[in-house]
Design a protein around this motif. Structure first.
Motif, PDB file in Angstrom:
ATOM      1  N   TYR A   1      -6.033   4.312   8.361  1.00 13.26           N
ATOM      2  CA  TYR A   1      -6.538   4.897   7.361  1.00 13.26           C
ATOM      3  C   TYR A   1      -7.373   6.004   7.567  1.00 13.26           C
TER       4      TYR A   1
ATOM      5  N   PHE B   1       0.707  -1.272   0.092  1.00 13.52           N
ATOM      6  CA  PHE B   1      -0.057  -0.152   0.009  1.00 13.52           C
ATOM      7  C   PHE B   1       0.900   1.177   0.010  1.00 13.52           C
TER       8      PHE B   1
ATOM      9  N   PHE C   1      -5.690  -1.737   9.699  1.00 15.40           N
ATOM     10  CA  PHE C   1      -5.266  -0.694   8.486  1.00 15.40           C
ATOM     11  C   PHE C   1      -6.572   0.291   8.498  1.00 15.40           C
ATOM     12  N   GLU C   2      -7.762  -0.067   8.716  1.00 15.28           N
ATOM     13  CA  GLU C   2      -8.948   0.763   8.526  1.00 15.28           C
ATOM     14  C   GLU C   2      -8.582   1.973   9.559  1.00 15.28           C
TER      15      GLU C   2
ATOM     16  N   GLN D   1      -4.220  -0.896  -2.968  1.00 14.41           N
ATOM     17  CA  GLN D   1      -5.083   0.194  -2.697  1.00 14.41           C
ATOM     18  C   GLN D   1      -5.944  -0.173  -1.546  1.00 14.41           C
ATOM     19  N   GLN D   2      -6.449   0.771  -0.686  1.00 16.56           N
ATOM     20  CA  GLN D   2      -7.298   0.491   0.466  1.00 16.56           C
ATOM     21  C   GLN D   2      -8.264  -0.342  -0.204  1.00 16.56           C
ATOM     22  N   GLY D   3      -8.707  -1.506   0.500  1.00 18.16           N
ATOM     23  CA  GLY D   3     -10.027  -2.518   0.196  1.00 18.16           C
ATOM     24  C   GLY D   3      -9.483  -3.671  -0.701  1.00 18.16           C
TER      25      GLY D   3
ATOM     26  N   GLY E   1      -5.060   8.150   3.495  1.00 16.72           N
ATOM     27  CA  GLY E   1      -3.856   7.546   2.632  1.00 16.72           C
ATOM     28  C   GLY E   1      -2.707   8.234   2.331  1.00 16.72           C
TER      29      GLY E   1
END
Ligand code: PLP
Length: 432
Positions: free
Chosen positions: A315, A282, A311-312, A288-290, A320
Motif C-alpha cells: 500500500y 481489498f 499489505f502495509e 478497506q485498508q485497516g 490503494g
C-alpha cells in the motif's frame, strides 16, 4: 544506492540496509521500504544460476554496505539449490521453490537473511539471538538457515501438539546454535511470549532480534527466483509470463513485484489466497485498508493469515488506487476446491501439488477463465507435497515417494524441552 524508511514515518528518515535488516520492524511499528527501486543491468538475462542472479540483485541493494566478494559468497552459499521451471502444458508451468533443506520457498529468504545478518554482526563483533514463534514453515526454515552462523543464535518456540508430525521433526532436529522449546499453549501464547520478551528490561542486553517475514533481508532475496523463472521461460520461448503466487502475508508477491521492476519486466501477477480473503476483497473494494479479518484455519495452513503483514508495504509503495487498477489479480479458494484442483492437476499432468500450490493452480485457471489472457502462467510451487503428506495422500489416494530430507530427520532422537507459557519460564531458560 537505495536507502530505506518506515511506512509510518511521514518524514521518511533514512536508514541503512543493515539497520533495516537488524531491526526488522521499524521502531514506530512500520515496515521498512526502499526509497527507490534500483535497476538491474539488462545482462541479468545471461545469468547462469539462481545464485548469480542473487549476487546481481543483492549488490544493487547493499553494494555500498558489504564488499562484492562477500555478497557473492553469501548468495552462492544461500542459494545453492535448484529452482526448476517445470512445463506441464504449452501455456502452464510450475516454478519449484521447494528444493531447499526444509522444502519450502521460505528457505530462500531465511538462508540469505541469516548470512547477511551474520556478516554485518561479524563486522561489529556483536552477537544476536533470534527469537521466533512458529506454527509451520517459517520456524524450520529460520532454524536451518541460521544454524552454524557463529554470530547468531536461534530460540524457537512452537505450540506443543499443534504442529504436524513432519513439521515437528523439522523443528526439533538438532542444529548448531539453535534451541527449540515446545510451549504448553497455542500459537498465540508463543507469540505473546515473544512480544513480552522483546520489551522486558532484564532481556534488553541479551540482544534479541526477530526474523519474521516482514524483514527486508528475507524479502529482497526472494525476488531473484522470479528472474530465474523468466530466464528459464525465455529459453523455451515464453517471452512474457503471468506469475501466480500462492499468498498469505504477501511477502512472496511483494518480492516478485520488486524483482521484476528491477529487471524492467512488467508481468501480470495472480495472488491466490485460501479462505483468508482480505487481499482479493481489498482489490474488489469489499474491504478497506485497516479492516481487521480473523484468521480462518485451512488446508493450506502456511497461508492462514487474516491480516497480511506485507499489505502495509504494498500500500505504501503503490497506493490503494494503483493496486486496484494495477497488474495484480486476486482470488480466494476454499478447501473443497483446493482438493478438487489438486486432483485435476494430478490427473491431467501427473503432477503432485501441495495444498498451497494447488490453491495457485486454481487461481491460474480462474484468471484465464475470467480474462481470456492466453499468455503462459507460471505457478509458484511454495512447498513440497511431502511436507503436507497426509492431506495430499488423502486427497489423491496415492502414496507419496519418500523424501530423503525428511527421512533423515527420523533418525534423530525425538527429545524436546518443554516450556510453560510464561515470560518467567522463558527468561530462566534464556538467562542460564
Ligand atoms: C509462507 C508460505 C506461503 C505464503 O507466503 P507469503 O509470502 O506469506 O504470502 C505460501 N505457501 C507456503 C508453503 C508457505 O510456507
Amino acid at each position: 544506492m537505495p536507502s530505506y524508511y518506515s511506512t509510518r514515518d511521514p518524514t521518511k528518515t533514512k536508514v541503512s540496509f543493515k539497520d533495516a535488516l537488524l531491526f526488522g520492524l521499524a521502531p514506530d511499528g512500520g515496515l521498512y521500504i526502499p526509497g527507490e527501486i534500483p535497476a538491474l543491468d539488462p545482462s541479468w538475462r545471461e545469468a547462469a544460476s539462481l545464485s548469480e542472479l542473487g549476487t546481481l540483485v543483492l549488490t544493487r541493494w547493499l553494494g555500498a554496505e558489504l564488499a562484492h566478494e562477500e555478497i557473492a559468497a553469501i548468495a552462492e552459499e544461500a542459494l545453492n539449490f535448484e529452482v526448476p521451471l517445470v512445463t506441464l502444458a504449452d501455456d502452464l508451468g510450475v516454478l519449484e521453490l521447494t528444493g531447499g533443506p526444509t522444502l519450502s520457498f521460505k528457505d530462500v529468504g531465511a538462508r540469505t537473511m541469516a548470512r547477511l545478518m551474520n556478516a554485518f554482526l561479524r563486522g561489529e563483533d556483536r552477537k544476536l539471538t533470534i527469537l521466533v514463534a512458529t506454527s509451520g514453515d517459517t520456524g524450520s526454515a529460520v532454524a536451518d538457515g541460521f544454524a552454524g552462523q557463529e554470530n547468531v543464535n536461534v530460540v524457537l518456540l512452537y505450540p506443543k501438539g499443534k504442529v504436524s508430525a513432519v513439521q515437528e521433526l523439522q523443528l526439533i532436529a538438532p542444529r548448531k546454535g539453535v534451541r527449540t522449546f515446545a510451549v504448553a499453549g497455542d500459537f498465540d501464547a508463543c507469540q505473546r511470549l515473544v512480544k513480552e520478551a522483546f520489551v522486558d528490561p532484564e532481556l534488553r542486553d541479551f540482544g534479541l532480534s526477530s526474523a519474521n517475514s516482514i524483514n527486508l533481508g528475507r524479502l529482497l532475496p526472494q525476488s531473484t527466483y522470479y528472474l530465474w523463472g523468466a530466464v528459464q521461460a525465455q529459453q523455451q520461448g515464453w517471452d512474457e509470463v503471468v506469475y501466480c503466487v500462492p499468498s498469505g502475508n504477501l511477502g512472496n508477491l511483494m518480492a516478485g513485484m520488486i524483482g521484476t521492476q528491477m529487471a524492467g519486466l512488467k508481468p501480470q501477477f495472480i495472488a491466490a489466497h485460501n479462505a483468508n480473503d482480505f487481499f482479493p476483497g481489498f482489490l474488489e473494494a469489499r474491504y478497506q485498508q485497516g479492516d481487521v479479518r480473523n484468521t480462518i484455519a485451512t488446508l493450506s495452513n502456511a497461508m492462514d493469515v487474516g491480516a497480511p503483514s506485507n499489505f502495509e508495504r504494498l500500500y505504501a509503495l503503490l497506493g490503494g488506487d494503483a493496486l486496484r487498477e494495477g497488474d495484480v489479480w486476486a482470488t480466494s479458494v476454499s478447501d473443497e476446491v483446493t482438493r478438487a484442483r489438486m486432483k485435476q492437476v494430478y490427473e491431467a499432468y501427473g503432477y503432485i501439488a501441495c495444498p498451497h500450490t494447488a490453491v495457485g493452480f486454481e487461481g491460474a485457471a480462474r484468471y484465464r477463465e475470467a480474462t481470456g489472457d492466453a499468455r503462459p502462467v507460471v505457478v509458484l510451487a511454495t512447498a513440497h507435497p511431502a511436507k503436507f503428506g497426509d492431506a495430499v495422500e488423502e486427497t489423491l489416494g496415492v502414496a507419496l515417494a519418500k523424501v530423503e530430507a525428511l527421512e533423515r530427520l527420523k533418525d534423530h532422537p525425538v527429545e524436546v524441552e518443554g516450556l510453560e507459557p510464561t515470560l518467567q519460564a522463558l527468561k530462566s531458560k534464556l538467562l542460564t
